[in-house]
Scaffold this motif. Structure first.
Motif, PDB file in Angstrom:
ATOM      1  N   THR A  81       0.758  -0.959   0.100  1.00 38.90           N
ATOM      2  CA  THR A  81       0.142  -0.203  -0.435  1.00 38.90           C
ATOM      3  C   THR A  81       1.179   1.357  -0.275  1.00 38.90           C
ATOM      4  N   THR A  82       1.976   1.136   0.017  1.00 32.19           N
ATOM      5  CA  THR A  82       3.149   2.072  -0.637  1.00 32.19           C
ATOM      6  C   THR A  82       4.009   2.134  -1.062  1.00 32.19           C
ATOM      7  N   CYS A  83       4.234   3.038  -1.190  1.00 28.50           N
ATOM      8  CA  CYS A  83       5.487   3.202  -2.185  1.00 28.50           C
ATOM      9  C   CYS A  83       7.060   3.576  -1.343  1.00 28.50           C
ATOM     10  N   LEU A  89       3.375   8.519  -3.785  1.00 27.74           N
ATOM     11  CA  LEU A  89       1.988   6.697  -3.984  1.00 27.74           C
ATOM     12  C   LEU A  89       1.130   7.641  -4.587  1.00 27.74           C
ATOM     13  N   ASP A  92      -3.604   3.927  -3.301  1.00 29.76           N
ATOM     14  CA  ASP A  92      -3.311   2.430  -3.725  1.00 29.76           C
ATOM     15  C   ASP A  92      -4.920   1.827  -3.449  1.00 29.76           C
ATOM     16  N   ALA A 155      -0.575  -0.654  -5.201  1.00 26.94           N
ATOM     17  CA  ALA A 155      -0.236   0.634  -4.911  1.00 26.94           C
ATOM     18  C   ALA A 155       0.552   1.046  -5.884  1.00 26.94           C
ATOM     19  N   CYS A 157       2.968   3.421  -8.451  1.00 25.53           N
ATOM     20  CA  CYS A 157       4.181   4.557  -7.422  1.00 25.53           C
ATOM     21  C   CYS A 157       4.765   5.111  -9.042  1.00 25.53           C
TER      22      CYS A 157
END
Length: 178
Positions: A81-83, A89, A92, A155, A157
């Motif tokens: 859910t993150t970069c 980001l 997501d 996510a 990115c």
């Protein structure tokens, strides 16, 4: 410089018989000096405007360079859910795709945003073009059993490079900024 200009103008001015001083040299010199001061003020104003224009051009050039650097390429992190690192980001969401037993739907998995824009749709169950949410099937692996039947996150990115991104489930172009 003002003194040089005064001497130059006065020598040119005196060569014409119509400009010869009629009353006194003081009045004539005072008038000429006033005009030179006025011209010097105009030159100062124009110089300041030119300097401002040069600064404006430099700022615009910096803005162009910044905008060039804010471009980037996108990639998808499946199960996250993150970069990482300096990546930004974009959004997501959740992994979705076709049912492994059905045909006629998405070929590749998609990273659907959590907040899709619905354009034209027909309410109710549809028999074709279905997309299913992906879930973890980890019941055979005790160390991952806690993920069983949970939705798989994703996510999107962006990193600084040339970019093109198709966002499924969205009807407007997304502006990507740092």
């Amino acid at each position: 410089m003002l003194l040089f200009a005064f001497l130059l103008v006065s020598s040119i001015y005196f060569t014409s018989s119509e400009n010869a001083p009629s009353s006194s040299n003081f009045d004539w010199g005072y008038t000429l000096l006033s005009k030179l001061i006025h011209l010097d003020n105009k030159v100062s104003i124009l110089t300041a405007q030119l300097e401002d224009a040069v600064k404006t051009i430099a700022n615009l050039s910096d803005t162009i360079e910044t905008n060039k650097q804010s471009a980037g390429t996108t990639y998808i992190r499946w199960g996250r859910t993150t970069c990482p690192g300096k990546a930004v980001l974009v959004y997501d969401g959740y992994v979705a795709g076709s049912d492994h037993l059905k045909s006629g739907t998405a070929v590749n998995p998609l990273c659907l945003p959590k907040d899709p824009d619905y354009d034209k749709y027909l309410s109710g169950f549809q028999f074709s073009g279905r997309i299913y949410g992906a879930e973890y099937q980890t019941d055979r692996y005790p160390e991952w059993a806690y993920l069983q039947d949970h939705d798989i996150p994703c996510a999107v990115c962006r990193i600084p490079r040339t970019n093109v991104l198709m966002v499924p489930g969205k009807t407007v172009v997304m502006t990507i900024t740092s």
